[in-house]
Design a protein around this motif. Sequence first.
Motif, PDB file in Angstrom:
ATOM      1  N   GLY A 114       7.568  -5.998  -3.676  1.00  0.00           N
ATOM      2  CA  GLY A 114       7.594  -7.602  -3.582  1.00  0.00           C
ATOM      3  C   GLY A 114       8.449  -8.402  -4.153  1.00  0.00           C
ATOM      4  O   GLY A 114       9.717  -8.248  -4.227  1.00  0.00           O
ATOM      5  N   SER A 115       7.918  -9.183  -5.201  1.00  0.00           N
ATOM      6  CA  SER A 115       8.705 -10.050  -6.113  1.00  0.00           C
ATOM      7  C   SER A 115       9.055  -9.570  -7.449  1.00  0.00           C
ATOM      8  O   SER A 115       9.646  -9.932  -8.227  1.00  0.00           O
ATOM      9  CB  SER A 115       8.359 -11.444  -6.143  1.00  0.00           C
ATOM     10  OG  SER A 115       7.073 -11.455  -6.611  1.00  0.00           O
ATOM     11  N   THR A 116       8.258  -8.461  -7.774  1.00  0.00           N
ATOM     12  CA  THR A 116       8.209  -7.737  -9.455  1.00  0.00           C
ATOM     13  C   THR A 116       9.604  -6.827  -9.426  1.00  0.00           C
ATOM     14  O   THR A 116       9.548  -5.832  -8.616  1.00  0.00           O
ATOM     15  CB  THR A 116       7.113  -7.036  -9.590  1.00  0.00           C
ATOM     16  OG1 THR A 116       6.019  -8.328  -9.569  1.00  0.00           O
ATOM     17  CG2 THR A 116       7.184  -6.667 -10.990  1.00  0.00           C
ATOM     18  N   VAL A 117      10.390  -6.996 -10.140  1.00  0.00           N
ATOM     19  CA  VAL A 117      11.642  -6.009 -10.366  1.00  0.00           C
ATOM     20  C   VAL A 117      11.492  -5.205 -11.695  1.00  0.00           C
ATOM     21  O   VAL A 117      11.126  -5.951 -12.791  1.00  0.00           O
ATOM     22  CB  VAL A 117      12.821  -6.829 -10.331  1.00  0.00           C
ATOM     23  CG1 VAL A 117      14.156  -5.676 -10.729  1.00  0.00           C
ATOM     24  CG2 VAL A 117      13.431  -7.444  -8.989  1.00  0.00           C
ATOM     25  N   GLY A 158       0.792  -1.196  -0.165  1.00  0.00           N
ATOM     26  CA  GLY A 158      -0.135   0.011   0.061  1.00  0.00           C
ATOM     27  C   GLY A 158       0.871   1.277  -0.201  1.00  0.00           C
ATOM     28  O   GLY A 158       0.314   2.583  -0.192  1.00  0.00           O
ATOM     29  N   ASP A 159       1.913   1.109   0.349  1.00  0.00           N
ATOM     30  CA  ASP A 159       2.962   2.459   0.234  1.00  0.00           C
ATOM     31  C   ASP A 159       2.774   2.985  -1.240  1.00  0.00           C
ATOM     32  O   ASP A 159       2.716   2.287  -2.190  1.00  0.00           O
ATOM     33  CB  ASP A 159       4.495   1.835   0.583  1.00  0.00           C
ATOM     34  CG  ASP A 159       4.327   1.815   1.856  1.00  0.00           C
ATOM     35  OD1 ASP A 159       3.772   2.040   2.737  1.00  0.00           O
ATOM     36  OD2 ASP A 159       5.814   1.577   2.455  1.00  0.00           O
ATOM     37  N   PHE A 160       2.950   4.306  -1.347  1.00  0.00           N
ATOM     38  CA  PHE A 160       2.878   4.883  -2.668  1.00  0.00           C
ATOM     39  C   PHE A 160       4.090   5.651  -3.120  1.00  0.00           C
ATOM     40  O   PHE A 160       4.670   6.379  -2.308  1.00  0.00           O
ATOM     41  CB  PHE A 160       1.672   6.061  -2.375  1.00  0.00           C
ATOM     42  CG  PHE A 160       1.545   6.730  -3.813  1.00  0.00           C
ATOM     43  CD1 PHE A 160       0.891   6.077  -4.923  1.00  0.00           C
ATOM     44  CD2 PHE A 160       1.827   7.988  -4.018  1.00  0.00           C
ATOM     45  CE1 PHE A 160       0.637   6.873  -6.039  1.00  0.00           C
ATOM     46  CE2 PHE A 160       1.599   8.883  -5.381  1.00  0.00           C
ATOM     47  CZ  PHE A 160       0.907   7.899  -6.264  1.00  0.00           C
ATOM     48  N   LEU A 161       4.818   5.206  -4.219  1.00  0.00           N
ATOM     49  CA  LEU A 161       5.833   5.709  -4.812  1.00  0.00           C
ATOM     50  C   LEU A 161       5.316   6.771  -6.053  1.00  0.00           C
ATOM     51  O   LEU A 161       4.902   6.233  -6.947  1.00  0.00           O
ATOM     52  CB  LEU A 161       6.793   4.558  -5.474  1.00  0.00           C
ATOM     53  CG  LEU A 161       8.162   4.973  -6.128  1.00  0.00           C
ATOM     54  CD1 LEU A 161       9.051   5.871  -5.288  1.00  0.00           C
ATOM     55  CD2 LEU A 161       8.664   3.713  -6.471  1.00  0.00           C
ATOM     56  N   SER A 206       2.295  -5.837  -3.117  1.00  0.00           N
ATOM     57  CA  SER A 206       2.626  -6.818  -2.456  1.00  0.00           C
ATOM     58  C   SER A 206       3.796  -6.775  -1.501  1.00  0.00           C
ATOM     59  O   SER A 206       4.411  -7.829  -1.089  1.00  0.00           O
ATOM     60  CB  SER A 206       3.233  -8.100  -3.609  1.00  0.00           C
ATOM     61  OG  SER A 206       4.287  -7.705  -4.463  1.00  0.00           O
ATOM     62  N   GLY A 207       4.365  -5.662  -1.181  1.00  0.00           N
ATOM     63  CA  GLY A 207       5.254  -5.585  -0.135  1.00  0.00           C
ATOM     64  C   GLY A 207       5.968  -4.077  -0.258  1.00  0.00           C
ATOM     65  O   GLY A 207       5.304  -3.320  -0.939  1.00  0.00           O
ATOM     66  N   ALA A 208       6.866  -3.960   0.556  1.00  0.00           N
ATOM     67  CA  ALA A 208       7.652  -2.456   0.614  1.00  0.00           C
ATOM     68  C   ALA A 208       8.386  -2.331  -0.817  1.00  0.00           C
ATOM     69  O   ALA A 208       8.886  -3.201  -1.316  1.00  0.00           O
ATOM     70  CB  ALA A 208       8.728  -2.521   1.564  1.00  0.00           C
TER      71      ALA A 208
END
Length: 93
Positions: free
Chosen positions: A43-46, A20-23, A73-75
Amino acid sequence: YATVAASTGPQTLGATGAKGDFLLNLLIIPTSVSPGAVTITDGSTVITVFAGGTNALANLAPFSIPIGASSVSGAWKVTTLAGVSVIAFGRFT
């Protein structure tokens, strides 16, 4: 905002980072006209947001890359290679 030094990563944006963090955007700050790449991870997507490479830039002027996405899916994490640092803007936990 969060700063990421050259040759760093993956560095979590914020104290702990979370789903949920917004970049909002990344300010890319080159120290070489042939800098390394910058990637972001959710998360796991680069995702490669700046490929860098030999003579990739004409000058050392900082430039912005808009992102405008929430983590699903994560930080958010940023990885920088040599010759480039980043200031990330957004809402990070």
